[in-house]
Write an enzyme that holds these catalytic residues in place. Sequence first.
Site, short mmCIF file in Angstrom:
data_model
loop_
_atom_site.label_atom_id
_atom_site.label_comp_id
_atom_site.label_asym_id
_atom_site.label_seq_id
_atom_site.Cartn_x
_atom_site.Cartn_y
_atom_site.Cartn_z
N THR A 26 3.91 15.54 2.88
CA THR A 26 2.92 15.97 3.87
C THR A 26 2.30 17.30 3.46
O THR A 26 1.37 17.77 4.11
CB THR A 26 3.59 16.13 5.25
N ASP A 48 10.86 10.52 -0.60
CA ASP A 48 10.09 11.05 0.52
C ASP A 48 10.29 12.56 0.61
O ASP A 48 11.30 13.10 0.15
CB ASP A 48 10.55 10.38 1.82
N ARG A 65 2.40 4.61 12.80
CA ARG A 65 3.80 4.73 13.25
C ARG A 65 3.87 4.96 14.75
O ARG A 65 4.69 4.37 15.45
CB ARG A 65 4.49 5.87 12.51
N LYS A 104 2.98 5.80 3.92
CA LYS A 104 3.36 6.11 2.53
C LYS A 104 4.56 5.28 2.08
O LYS A 104 4.55 4.72 0.98
CB LYS A 104 3.63 7.62 2.40
N THR A 105 5.57 5.21 2.93
CA THR A 105 6.75 4.41 2.59
C THR A 105 6.40 2.92 2.49
O THR A 105 6.88 2.20 1.60
CB THR A 105 7.86 4.61 3.64
#
Length: 359
Positions: free
Chosen positions: A180, A131, A239, A86-87
């Site tokens: 999330t 975030d 990640r 997402k980032t």
Amino acid sequence: MIIEDNKEKKQKKQKEVLKAQSNCALSTSCNKSEDVYEKNIRPLNFEDYIGQNSIKNTLKISIEASKKRNTVLDHLLFYGPPGLGKTTLATIIAHELDKNIVITSAPSIERPRDIIGILMQLKEGDVLFIDEIHRLNKIAEEILYPAMEDFSIDLTTGKSQSVKTMRIPIAKFTLIGATTKAGSLSGPLRDRFGIIHRLEFYTIDELSQIVKRTAKILNFEIDSDGAAEIAKRSRLTPRIANRLVKRSADWAIVKGDGHITKDIVISALSALDIDEHGLDITDRNLLKLMINSFEGGPVGIETLAVALGEDIRTIEDVYEPYLIQQGFLIRTPRGRKVTKQTYQYLGIKINNSQLELEF
């Protein structure tokens, strides 16, 4: 002799890369808001971004349309399990727009002046990435409403009967929220996002490509079997895959010749108690606890968190999504339950009382 010298130079270079990243990660001068290692390997354009093809294609059109209309891009909301990019997508969007990006997280916005200060510093067309936006406090959220809709901030001055409200215009910007837990967002906030996308878990093939790209950036050679083995144990999450590449690289330097092979990966990740399904010791302890202490469930998340000694949010955000996706765990109105697959995975025989449970 020449070959040996080249090998030594390569291993020295590999050690320098890993050491530099480790030192920066420990240094107080480094950016603490995000992991330096991930920042170094993060792609800056859609061509280098692997996976989420449907989202990428849609975003490309939206970005191109905003450029042709000469307007700011609609506000975007990305949701899905942590670690799916997402980032990274927010960073790429800012890069494609040729605009600056301001990155923050909802928990760090504690007071009204925090969000006001950020909004007033934005320049025309900038991207603001928040975030964990589902954790935004109510006051900050209400300040965002006019900022997102009318590109203005409502400020209150004075006291008692002399209170006055001023509307201050701010630069037009694009807000990108990441969460999330999309269900935890308030309706008014969610409705102000013009583009909403859910990020899905990655495939083994996509993760293998990511692993190879990361290894190349770290100046390590990795074969296809080694990349596939890391991908299999990465919980379908980039990640985690990138983190396991680094751990395998450490092992390759100390135990091998700097080349990441399947055997090196198996040795490295087995030492970390990460099995071929990507489950670690905490995953297994959670599943064993449910079977041994609660007869496989159902059991409430609060009870499970206390018994396991873990935070509820950690269980819900980190462990549950993958365990459910892989068929080891299910949610019911009465709580969490393990499946038959879990018993088979752990090698535990189902007794008569457990056979009566609904699987």
